[in-house]
Write a protein that holds these residues in place. Sequence first.
Motif, PDB file in Angstrom:
ATOM      1  N   PRO A  30     -31.437  -7.130   5.643  1.00 13.93           N
ATOM      2  CA  PRO A  30     -31.165  -5.766   6.119  1.00 13.93           C
ATOM      3  C   PRO A  30     -31.405  -4.727   5.025  1.00 13.93           C
ATOM      4  CG  PRO A  30     -29.386  -7.252   6.741  1.00 13.93           C
ATOM      5  CD  PRO A  30     -30.286  -8.004   5.800  1.00 13.93           C
ATOM      6  N   ASP A  80     -31.886 -12.265  15.116  1.00 14.79           N
ATOM      7  CA  ASP A  80     -31.044 -11.151  14.677  1.00 14.79           C
ATOM      8  C   ASP A  80     -29.577 -11.534  14.529  1.00 14.79           C
ATOM      9  OD1 ASP A  80     -30.352 -11.385  17.322  1.00 14.79           O
ATOM     10  OD2 ASP A  80     -30.542  -9.252  17.779  1.00 14.79           O
ATOM     11  N   GLU A  88     -27.962  -9.978  11.494  1.00 10.52           N
ATOM     12  CA  GLU A  88     -27.783  -8.546  11.719  1.00 10.52           C
ATOM     13  C   GLU A  88     -26.576  -8.297  12.629  1.00 10.52           C
ATOM     14  OE1 GLU A  88     -30.313  -5.399  14.265  1.00 10.52           O
ATOM     15  OE2 GLU A  88     -31.433  -6.492  12.735  1.00 10.52           O
ATOM     16  N   GLN A  89     -26.436  -9.096  13.666  1.00  9.75           N
ATOM     17  CA  GLN A  89     -25.293  -8.951  14.571  1.00  9.75           C
ATOM     18  C   GLN A  89     -23.986  -9.249  13.842  1.00  9.75           C
ATOM     19  OE1 GLN A  89     -25.993 -11.434  17.967  1.00  9.75           O
ATOM     20  NE2 GLN A  89     -27.603 -10.115  18.777  1.00  9.75           N
ATOM     21  N   ASP A 146     -23.420  -8.875  10.624  1.00 12.07           N
ATOM     22  CA  ASP A 146     -23.180  -7.756   9.720  1.00 12.07           C
ATOM     23  C   ASP A 146     -22.610  -6.565  10.493  1.00 12.07           C
ATOM     24  OD1 ASP A 146     -23.351  -6.404   7.156  1.00 12.07           O
ATOM     25  OD2 ASP A 146     -25.034  -5.280   8.040  1.00 12.07           O
ATOM     26  N   ARG A 147     -23.180  -6.290  11.655  1.00 14.84           N
ATOM     27  CA  ARG A 147     -22.706  -5.182  12.482  1.00 14.84           C
ATOM     28  C   ARG A 147     -21.255  -5.423  12.920  1.00 14.84           C
ATOM     29  NH1 ARG A 147     -27.098  -4.194  15.536  1.00 14.84           N
ATOM     30  NH2 ARG A 147     -26.707  -6.031  16.799  1.00 14.84           N
ATOM     31  N   MET A 148     -20.936  -6.666  13.279  1.00 15.71           N
ATOM     32  CA  MET A 148     -19.579  -7.005  13.690  1.00 15.71           C
ATOM     33  C   MET A 148     -18.601  -6.843  12.533  1.00 15.71           C
ATOM     34  SD  MET A 148     -17.954  -7.839  16.366  1.00 15.71           S
ATOM     35  CE  MET A 148     -18.857  -8.797  17.537  1.00 15.71           C
ATOM     36  N   ASN A 149     -19.012  -7.274  11.331  1.00 18.21           N
ATOM     37  CA  ASN A 149     -18.147  -7.103  10.148  1.00 18.21           C
ATOM     38  C   ASN A 149     -17.873  -5.634   9.872  1.00 18.21           C
ATOM     39  OD1 ASN A 149     -17.680  -9.775   9.504  1.00 18.21           O
ATOM     40  ND2 ASN A 149     -19.488  -9.929   8.191  1.00 18.21           N
ATOM     41  N   ARG A 150     -18.909  -4.790   9.974  1.00 17.03           N
ATOM     42  CA  ARG A 150     -18.717  -3.356   9.745  1.00 17.03           C
ATOM     43  C   ARG A 150     -17.781  -2.758  10.793  1.00 17.03           C
ATOM     44  NH1 ARG A 150     -23.879  -1.085  10.353  1.00 17.03           N
ATOM     45  NH2 ARG A 150     -24.843  -3.114  10.495  1.00 17.03           N
ATOM     46  N   LEU A 151     -17.923  -3.180  12.035  1.00 13.46           N
ATOM     47  CA  LEU A 151     -17.068  -2.681  13.106  1.00 13.46           C
ATOM     48  C   LEU A 151     -15.613  -3.083  12.863  1.00 13.46           C
ATOM     49  CD1 LEU A 151     -16.730  -1.337  15.874  1.00 13.46           C
ATOM     50  CD2 LEU A 151     -17.262  -3.538  16.910  1.00 13.46           C
ATOM     51  N   SER A 200     -14.217  -1.054  10.001  1.00 15.62           N
ATOM     52  CA  SER A 200     -13.910   0.329  10.372  1.00 15.62           C
ATOM     53  C   SER A 200     -12.649   0.393  11.234  1.00 15.62           C
ATOM     54  CB  SER A 200     -15.093   0.977  11.088  1.00 15.62           C
ATOM     55  OG  SER A 200     -15.253   0.440  12.375  1.00 15.62           O
TER      56      SER A 200
END
Length: 124
Positions: free
Chosen positions: A57, A101, A104-105, A107-112, A115
Amino acid sequence: MSQETSRTRRVGELIQQELGPLVQNDLRDERLAWVSILKVDVAPDLKSARVHYSCMPGTEADAHREEVQESLERAAGYLQHQLGRRLSLRAIPHLYFAYDDSLEQGDRMNRLLRSLHDGGSDGE
């Protein structure tokens, strides 16, 4: 390519081990240095293999995924030839590349989740 046997799994693992360094070091496209070979699914007849790959990423490879896919497809014959020289197999499967992906998914879940966690502690 859904039926996995111990033989197809072993062949897939062998191909994955050899293919990673080949893609990163032997191909002239510098974007491919940011490509990771995640898994290789080999067909039961051992004639074809789907190579699941991902791009780091935030890199040039990630920003130009379509060009990376085209580069890998153009290099398939060369990669098969190199695998034939390195592996003791009767025949090398034809390589098909598929972008994966899942990293990527994740990573997106970790960021969510981060937050949500950070947002919940700010409100207290």
